[in-house]
Scaffold this active site. Structure first.
Site, PDB file in Angstrom:
ATOM      1  N   THR A   9       0.808  -1.226   0.000  1.00  0.00           N
ATOM      2  CA  THR A   9       0.000   0.000   0.000  1.00  0.00           C
ATOM      3  C   THR A   9       0.835   1.268   0.000  1.00  0.00           C
ATOM      4  O   THR A   9       0.285   2.373   0.034  1.00  0.00           O
ATOM      5  CB  THR A   9      -0.945   0.013   1.219  1.00  0.00           C
ATOM      6  OG1 THR A   9      -0.170  -0.152   2.419  1.00  0.00           O
ATOM      7  CG2 THR A   9      -1.960  -1.116   1.125  1.00  0.00           C
ATOM      8  N   GLY A  10       2.145   1.133  -0.046  1.00  0.00           N
ATOM      9  CA  GLY A  10       3.005   2.314  -0.107  1.00  0.00           C
ATOM     10  C   GLY A  10       2.865   3.039  -1.436  1.00  0.00           C
ATOM     11  O   GLY A  10       2.351   2.513  -2.425  1.00  0.00           O
ATOM     12  N   HIS A  68      26.604   4.101  -7.819  1.00  0.00           N
ATOM     13  CA  HIS A  68      26.093   2.859  -7.248  1.00  0.00           C
ATOM     14  C   HIS A  68      26.936   2.443  -6.049  1.00  0.00           C
ATOM     15  O   HIS A  68      28.140   2.656  -6.020  1.00  0.00           O
ATOM     16  CB  HIS A  68      26.137   1.725  -8.279  1.00  0.00           C
ATOM     17  CG  HIS A  68      25.175   1.905  -9.409  1.00  0.00           C
ATOM     18  ND1 HIS A  68      25.392   1.391 -10.669  1.00  0.00           N
ATOM     19  CD2 HIS A  68      23.980   2.541  -9.469  1.00  0.00           C
ATOM     20  CE1 HIS A  68      24.374   1.714 -11.451  1.00  0.00           C
ATOM     21  NE2 HIS A  68      23.505   2.401 -10.751  1.00  0.00           N
ATOM     22  N   GLU A  94      17.268   0.871  -2.347  1.00  0.00           N
ATOM     23  CA  GLU A  94      18.662   1.275  -2.231  1.00  0.00           C
ATOM     24  C   GLU A  94      19.030   1.374  -0.757  1.00  0.00           C
ATOM     25  O   GLU A  94      18.175   1.412   0.127  1.00  0.00           O
ATOM     26  CB  GLU A  94      18.868   2.660  -2.875  1.00  0.00           C
ATOM     27  CG  GLU A  94      19.126   2.651  -4.353  1.00  0.00           C
ATOM     28  CD  GLU A  94      19.605   4.000  -4.830  1.00  0.00           C
ATOM     29  OE1 GLU A  94      20.830   4.200  -4.967  1.00  0.00           O
ATOM     30  OE2 GLU A  94      18.743   4.871  -5.075  1.00  0.00           O
ATOM     31  N   GLN A 119       5.117   4.144  -3.784  1.00  0.00           N
ATOM     32  CA  GLN A 119       5.825   3.609  -4.950  1.00  0.00           C
ATOM     33  C   GLN A 119       5.248   2.265  -5.363  1.00  0.00           C
ATOM     34  O   GLN A 119       5.056   1.996  -6.561  1.00  0.00           O
ATOM     35  CB  GLN A 119       7.322   3.472  -4.665  1.00  0.00           C
ATOM     36  CG  GLN A 119       8.109   3.035  -5.898  1.00  0.00           C
ATOM     37  CD  GLN A 119       9.589   2.817  -5.609  1.00  0.00           C
ATOM     38  OE1 GLN A 119       9.968   2.514  -4.482  1.00  0.00           O
ATOM     39  NE2 GLN A 119      10.418   2.957  -6.631  1.00  0.00           N
ATOM     40  N   TYR A 152      17.505   0.571 -19.291  1.00  0.00           N
ATOM     41  CA  TYR A 152      16.357   1.171 -19.966  1.00  0.00           C
ATOM     42  C   TYR A 152      16.748   1.639 -21.360  1.00  0.00           C
ATOM     43  O   TYR A 152      16.007   1.439 -22.332  1.00  0.00           O
ATOM     44  CB  TYR A 152      15.817   2.380 -19.188  1.00  0.00           C
ATOM     45  CG  TYR A 152      15.596   2.167 -17.722  1.00  0.00           C
ATOM     46  CD1 TYR A 152      15.310   0.908 -17.190  1.00  0.00           C
ATOM     47  CD2 TYR A 152      15.675   3.234 -16.828  1.00  0.00           C
ATOM     48  CE1 TYR A 152      15.112   0.719 -15.833  1.00  0.00           C
ATOM     49  CE2 TYR A 152      15.471   3.066 -15.479  1.00  0.00           C
ATOM     50  CZ  TYR A 152      15.201   1.811 -14.975  1.00  0.00           C
ATOM     51  OH  TYR A 152      15.020   1.643 -13.632  1.00  0.00           O
ATOM     52  N   GLU A 159      29.854  -2.816 -15.127  1.00  0.00           N
ATOM     53  CA  GLU A 159      30.456  -1.572 -14.676  1.00  0.00           C
ATOM     54  C   GLU A 159      31.624  -1.880 -13.749  1.00  0.00           C
ATOM     55  O   GLU A 159      31.904  -3.044 -13.429  1.00  0.00           O
ATOM     56  CB  GLU A 159      29.434  -0.688 -13.967  1.00  0.00           C
ATOM     57  CG  GLU A 159      28.839  -1.283 -12.700  1.00  0.00           C
ATOM     58  CD  GLU A 159      27.722  -0.434 -12.102  1.00  0.00           C
ATOM     59  OE1 GLU A 159      27.562  -0.473 -10.873  1.00  0.00           O
ATOM     60  OE2 GLU A 159      27.014   0.263 -12.847  1.00  0.00           O
TER      61      GLU A 159
END
Length: 685
Positions: free
Chosen positions: A55-56, A288, A132, A58, A195, A245
């Protein structure tokens, strides 16, 4: 400073154990392999998905989009609630009732560890952690749990999620306009780069089969190799895009896997790869949490060389994925600017030689300056040595005439364990690694073997007991204060110190433990902000990661949304003949305000003669960024020209806003054209 350090020198309780019973992990289950859970990554229409934290804000937004797209979300978990949300049941604990095949962890970082553990104990097959800033020591303990079972697979943390375009199943927050059913599988450490990779395959008419965002954390639950294995076996996947990376060995492991796959498979699927961070600053965290090299780990350039030698086609910008894969699938070898395959020359001389510049000595105060990013806290050398001294370790700072040997406690990203590195030369690449179990600690470490690996004479000047004390104090400090790196250079002495003293030290601690969970406040208080770049520190509170690059000739300021894309922008500019003055990540959800703050900090650098804004509108809307650029340009009365490259969501509207602004702004959608213009303007100034 020593008095401040004494306050944190005493023993403190171990970090809180994860909530819930651990009795389910018996010795028989411990014999089973986590590797068998790879099959759980094969999501699709059949996958029953729940969200923890359903229900948050985001979670609600992502769930609405995913349900409309076709994802079979059957409900979710919110503590203390038992009702409905988005037409699906909400329960305080939904595992047994809803019997999910997968769960998305949509809770804050300080709650995420317990939520992951709950899902592991309920044997949910796939657990996707998008949060994160989950403390790295929490994830060390999660991995110690994962090794003892064969039911649950974790993707993340710090992951954009996993999405099956063919199966219309999305667990995460990937921008859906970039995805459509097709034939390309993507496995990526960077969200934003994944993306743009997806969008590139879409523009080329290829689409995607599946995209696995392994995440940018230090210890992801699923690796690039795991993703390659699944995509190689997937019937819907005909070609693979790999996005790596700087940081860790996973790209080298991927190269080994690709070499074996190509040697053992009659018609191997083509693999195209990119690695961000070729021009990263040694020792810095490039956005990151995991985007930095620990002792002994390879550079990004070495990863590129390994992947190319294994047979992968290397590109220097994600917009090239589509055309390169299409060419390979058509049976020909891609060529041209920004593309290199086995047998082809490097992408450009500058791309490799610039990255291999000599690294500064890591022991100097200058190398310590400005080391703090959003996920790390490096102490000054003096503070690190003080921590050793108050723990009873002899210190001989500045002593000359003796051989320095490296003794480090850090994280083995391959085995996902803490480890000791012992090197007789002081260079980690010449050393040996000794893993130890996080839960058991270092009590069972082979102290004699470690001493021999260091080249210490424990039958002569050095007391084995004094060496054991040093190792135990370092490993205790590592666990109690949530370090990710404790480097100590030691030397033999002839005094009453037991024959051993520390001459230098470099200590790094996980700042997420403080920022997310309010742990380790005493260590956080030792941060010496005065020794850091004040401009880098000033924008931290705005969620901006700004790193001033040391190249004295850097004259292009960069402003990018997403850490992976920001690293790649610096690299691709260098490959085109330009020189970036900074790395700047506004975050994956840049706003008009963060754009303005970013311009402000970039303009504090007098080297900057042009600003290159490189935005991929995935989660960030291109038109919103364009309006932010125009407003910031006016508000700041800027005279430096700005080149704006906008692709992705609402890109045409964003480009129109820039073009019609009447300001010295230059709008492009092609990266090469934008880079060429930025270089031209910077060199004309």
């Amino acid at each position: 400073m020593l008095s401040r350090v004494r306050a944190v020198s005493g023993a403190t309780p171990r970090l809180p154990r994860l909530t819930g019973s651990r009795s389910a992990f018996s010795s028989t289950r411990a014999a089973r392999s986590y590797d068998v859970t790879l099959r759980n990554l094969k999501i699709g229409k059949h996958t029953r998905v729940i969200f923890q934290g359903f229900t948050g804000r985001q979670a609600t937004a992502n769930a609405k989009e995913s349900i409309e797209w076709g994802t079979n979300i059957v409900g979710g978990v919110t503590p203390g609630r038992e009702d409905e949300h988005l037409g699906r049941p909400v329960l305080p604990s939904a595992m047994e009732v809803l019997k999910p095949d997968a769960t998305g962890i949509y809770v804050a970082a300080h709650q995420a560890t317990a939520a992951i553990e709950e899902a592991i104990e309920a044997e949910v097959p796939l657990i996707v952690a998008v949060a994160e800033h989950i403390p790295v020591h929490d994830f060390l303990r999660i991995h110690s749990m994962l090794r003892t079972q064969s039911k649950s697979r974790v993707v993340g943390a710090n992951s954009p999620g996993i999405i099956s375009s063919v199966g219309k199943c999305r667990i995460g927050f990937q921008p859906l306009p970039c995805f459509a059913p097709g034939k390309i599988g993507i496995v990526a450490r960077s969200g934003t780069l994944s993306y743009e990779t997806a969008a590139s395959t879409l523009r080329s008419g290829l689409g995607q089969s599946m995209c696995i965002g392994v995440g940018g954390d230090i210890l992801p639950g699923t690796t690039l190799v795991d993703g390659l294995k699944i995509l190689a076996e997937d019937d819907d996947t005909e070609g693979i895009a790999l996005v790596g990376e700087i940081g860790g060995n996973t790209e080298l492991e991927a190269a080994d896997w690709i070499r074996q796959y190509r040697a053992s498979t009659k018609n191997p699927k083509p693999i195209v790869a990119i690695v961000g961070g070729i021009n990263a600053v040694p020792g810095r965290i490039m956005g990151h949490a995991g985007a930095f090299a620990l002792p002994g780990e390879p550079t990004a350039a070495e990863k590129v060389d390994a992947l190319k030698a294994a047979g992968a086609t290397i590109i220097n910008h994600p917009s090239r994925f589509g055309s390169a894969l299409k060419t390979l699938l058509d049976g020909t070898k891609p060529s041209g600017h920004g593309v290199a395959s086995n047998g082809n020359p490097p992408l450009s001389r500058g791309m490799h030689t610039y990255a291999r510049r000599p690294q500064p000595p890591r022991s100097t105060e200058s190398a310590q300056r400005g080391m703090c990013q959003r996920r790390t806290l490096y102490l000054t050398q003096q503070t690190a040595l003080d921590l050793l001294q108050v723990r009873g370790i002899s210190v001989r700072e500045g002593f000359t005439g003796a051989t320095e040997r490296l003794l480090a406690v850090t994280i083995n990203r391959t085995s996902r364990n803490p480890c000791i590195i012992a090197s007789p030369t002081g260079d980690a690449r010449d050393g040996k690694t000794f893993d130890f179990d996080y839960n058991k600690g270092a009590a069972d470490l082979p102290i004699g073997d470690i001493a021999r690996a260091l080249g210490l004479n424990t039958t002569g000047t050095v007391s084995l007991d004094s060496f054991r004390k040093l190792v135990m104090e370092l490993t205790t400090l590592f666990a109690e204060k949530e370090a990710f790196l404790l480097e100590t250079w030691v030397m033999e002495t002839s005094d009453a110190s037991g024959g051993l003293a520390a001459s230098r030290a470099r200590f790094g601690f996980d700042d997420a433990a403080y920022r997310s969970c309010q742990r380790q406040g005493d260590i956080h208080a030792l941060r010496d902000v005065a020794s850091e770049d004040r401009h880098e520190v000033a924008v931290e509170r705005d969620g901006i990661v700004y790193v001033k690059l040391p190249d004295p000739g850097g004259n292009i300021g960069t402003l990018v949304n997403g850490a992976g894309l920001a690293m790649n922008t610096v690299d691709a500019l260098a490959d085109a003949g330009g020189r970036a003055a900074n790395f700047l990540d506004t975050g994956g959800k840049a706003t008009s305000e963060t754009v303005k703050k970013s311009f402000e900090v970039i303009l504090t650098d007098p080297r900057v003669k042009c600003i290159f804004v490189n935005i991929f509108g995935g989660l960030t809307l291109g038109d919103m960024i364009a309006r932010g650029v125009v407003l910031a340009f006016k508000d700041l009365h800027m005279t430096v020209p700005v080149v704006v490259r906008i692709r992705g969501t609402n890109e045409e509207e964003g480009q129109r806003i820039i073009a019609e602004s009447g300001l010295p702004l230059y709008a492009f959608d092609d990266f090469d054209e934008a880079a060429e213009k930025a270089i031209e303007l910077a060199n004309q100034a």
